[in-house]
Write a protein that holds these residues in place. Structure first.
Motif, PDB file in Angstrom:
ATOM      1  N   GLN A 157      -4.934   8.461   3.625  1.00 30.66           N
ATOM      2  CA  GLN A 157      -5.310   7.046   3.586  1.00 30.66           C
ATOM      3  C   GLN A 157      -4.246   6.227   2.867  1.00 30.66           C
ATOM      4  O   GLN A 157      -3.536   6.722   1.986  1.00 30.66           O
ATOM      5  N   TYR A 158      -4.175   4.954   3.266  1.00 28.33           N
ATOM      6  CA  TYR A 158      -3.295   4.011   2.590  1.00 28.33           C
ATOM      7  C   TYR A 158      -4.127   3.186   1.596  1.00 28.33           C
ATOM      8  O   TYR A 158      -5.182   2.659   1.953  1.00 28.33           O
ATOM      9  N   ARG A 159      -3.661   3.104   0.361  1.00 29.06           N
ATOM     10  CA  ARG A 159      -4.409   2.385  -0.682  1.00 29.06           C
ATOM     11  C   ARG A 159      -3.530   1.367  -1.376  1.00 29.06           C
ATOM     12  O   ARG A 159      -2.318   1.553  -1.518  1.00 29.06           O
ATOM     13  N   LYS A 217       0.826  -1.198   0.000  1.00 27.05           N
ATOM     14  CA  LYS A 217       0.000   0.000   0.000  1.00 27.05           C
ATOM     15  C   LYS A 217       0.863   1.252   0.000  1.00 27.05           C
ATOM     16  O   LYS A 217       2.017   1.238   0.432  1.00 27.05           O
ATOM     17  N   GLU A 218       0.285   2.324  -0.523  1.00 26.31           N
ATOM     18  CA  GLU A 218       0.959   3.620  -0.483  1.00 26.31           C
ATOM     19  C   GLU A 218       0.019   4.654   0.116  1.00 26.31           C
ATOM     20  O   GLU A 218      -1.202   4.542  -0.007  1.00 26.31           O
ATOM     21  N   LYS A 219       0.594   5.665   0.745  1.00 26.09           N
ATOM     22  CA  LYS A 219      -0.216   6.679   1.397  1.00 26.09           C
ATOM     23  C   LYS A 219      -0.630   7.741   0.393  1.00 26.09           C
ATOM     24  O   LYS A 219       0.194   8.314  -0.316  1.00 26.09           O
ATOM     25  N   ARG A 220      -1.936   7.979   0.305  1.00 26.07           N
ATOM     26  CA  ARG A 220      -2.473   9.035  -0.547  1.00 26.07           C
ATOM     27  C   ARG A 220      -3.307   9.947   0.341  1.00 26.07           C
ATOM     28  O   ARG A 220      -4.332   9.520   0.878  1.00 26.07           O
TER      29      ARG A 220
END
Length: 364
Positions: free
Chosen positions: A59-61, A53-56
Motif C-alpha cells: 500500500q501507498y501511505r 506517499k511512500e509504498k509500505r
C-alpha cells in the motif's frame, strides 16, 4: 457530593473519557492530567500541495511530518471528547524522585518540559481559560512549590480570565497558603487537597485545619488509593481486595467536603519504557459502588503476560450478576467489545475506569 475521576492523557484513558461523556455532570467532573500534547495530523506535501506517499508493503501511505507547536490541538480535542462538559485541566509536572527515571519520553514529553520550565507551565495553565467549560488547575506539590506572592499573582491573573479555577495542593502548603485559600479563592473556585497515597483516615487534622479556614471555595479530597509499589501479582485471584482503601468517599462525606477524587482503580504512574518482556500477572479490577470495594481478577501465572487475560474474562462473566446487577455496566459492555487479539486484552487493565466514570449517573 462531587466525584472527580483523575485521568492522564494516555490513549486508553482518553478513550474512556470520550466513551463515558454522557455520564458527566455537576456531580462527576473529570480531572485530566495533561502529560503530552495532542497534535493535528501533519503530512508531507509537494509544491502543488499534494500529499507525498511512500509504498509500505503493498500500500501507498502518506508520509507524516514531525509535529509542530502550531499543530497543538490538545484542549480542542479534549473539549470535543466530552462535548463541552466540565473538565479540570491540570498541566502535569512530576519529579523523578517520585516516578522514577525510566520514563517513556515520547509519551510524557510535555510533562518533562513543564517540569523544567515554570513560564511554559504558567502559560499553559492560563491558556485553559479560553474554554468556558474547562477549570484550570494550579498545582503545588513537593519539588514544585510556588512562592506565596507569585501564587497570589498567578491566582489573581487566572481569576481575571475565568469564573472558576482550582488550586491543587499537598499538605505541606496548607499553612503557607492559608490566606490565599481563605481570602482569594472564590465561591465557585476549588481547593483540591491531594493526599496522594496516604490513608485518608489519617488526615483528620489537616482536613479540620482546612475547614477551620472558613473558606468560600469548594474543598475536594484527592487521593491515590492503589499504591504504585504493589505489584499486580499481589492482588487476589478472584475476590474483593483490601489492597485498595476506598474510604476517601466516607471521609469527604463525614467532614462536609464538596467531594473526592481518585485514579479510578489505576496507579498514579507515568508511562514507562517496558522491560517486562511480555511477562507479568494479568490484572482486572471492577468497582462496586454500593460496597465501595474493588473486586480483583488476577492470573498469577506471570509467564503468560497479556495472554493471562484469556483466563480472567470467563471468571468476570461468571460474576456478572454480582457486579452488573442492573445489566448496564459500561465495564462489562467494554469487555464484550474486546477484539480477539492478545494486545487488545490490555483494555482489561483499564476496565475499572468505565465503572468509576459512571458512578454518579446511577447513584445520585
Amino acid at each position: 457530593m462531587i466525584y472527580i475521576p483523575m485521568l492522564k492523557t494516555r490513549k486508553e484513558e482518553l478513550r474512556v473519557l470520550k466513551l463515558m461523556k454522557e455520564h458527566y455532570s455537576d456531580k462527576i467532573i473529570p480531572l485530566i492530567e495533561v502529560i503530552r500534547e495532542i497534535y493535528k495530523p501533519n503530512y508531507l506535501t509537494d509544491e502543488n500541495g499534494e500529499f507525498i506517499k511512500e509504498k509500505r508493503n503493498t500500500q501507498y501511505r502518506k508520509i507524516k511530518c514531525a509535529p509542530t507547536e502550531q499543530g497543538v490541538i490538545t484542549l480542542q480535542k479534549l473539549n470535543e471528547m466530552v462535548e463541552s462538559h466540565k473538565l479540570f485541566i491540570d498541566y502535569f509536572r512530576f519529579s523523578l524522585n517520585k516516578y522514577g527515571k525510566n520514563i517513556k519520553f515520547e509519551s510524557a514529553e510535555l510533562a518533562i518540559n513543564l517540569s523544567n520550565n515554570y513560564k511554559l507551565y504558567k502559560d499553559k495553565v492560563l491558556s485553559v481559560a479560553q474554554y468556558n467549560n474547562m477549570i484550570p488547575v494550579i498545582s503545588v506539590k513537593p519539588g514544585f512549590d510556588i512562592p506565596k506572592n507569585e501564587l497570589k499573582s498567578f491566582v489573581a491573573e487566572l481569576q481575571n480570565k475565568t469564573e472558576q479555577m482550582a488550586l491543587r495542593i499537598t499538605e505541606e502548603w496548607i499553612d503557607e497558603y492559608k490566606d490565599i485559600i481563605s481570602d482569594l479563592l472564590r465561591q465557585h473556585d476549588f481547593l483540591l487537597f491531594d493526599i496522594e497515597e496516604q490513608n485518608p483516615e489519617s488526615k483528620f487534622m489537616e482536613i479540620e485545619e482546612l475547614n477551620d479556614l472558613d473558606a468560600k471555595c469548594k474543598i475536594v479530597l484527592l487521593n491515590s488509593p492503589r499504591k504504585a509499589s504493589i505489584k499486580n501479582g499481589e492482588y487476589p485471584e478472584r475476590d474483593k481486595t483490601d489492597l485498595i482503601n476506598n474510604c476517601a468517599r466516607d471521609i469527604a462525606y463525614a467532614n462536609n467536603l464538596t467531594g473526592y477524587g481518585d485514579y479510578c482503580g489505576l496507579r498514579d504512574v507515568m508511562p514507562l519504557n517496558n522491560k517486562s518482556n511480555g511477562k507479568g500477572a494479568a490484572l482486572a479490577l471492577l468497582y462496586d459502588f454500593k460496597e465501595n470495594v474493588f473486586y480483583s481478577y488476577c492470573n498469577h501465572d506471570t509467564s503468560l503476560g497479556m495472554k493471562g487475560y484469556l483466563d480472567i474474562i470467563p471468571l468476570i462473566k461468571e460474576d456478572e450478576m454480582k457486579l452488573n446487577r442492573d445489566g448496564d455496566c459500561p465495564g462489562f459492555m467494554r469487555i464484550e467489545q474486546i477484539p480477539n487479539t492478545e494486545y487488545s486484552y490490555r483494555i482489561l487493565e483499564y476496565v475499572a475506569l468505565y465503572k468509576c466514570c459512571e458512578i454518579y449517573s446511577s447513584n445520585k
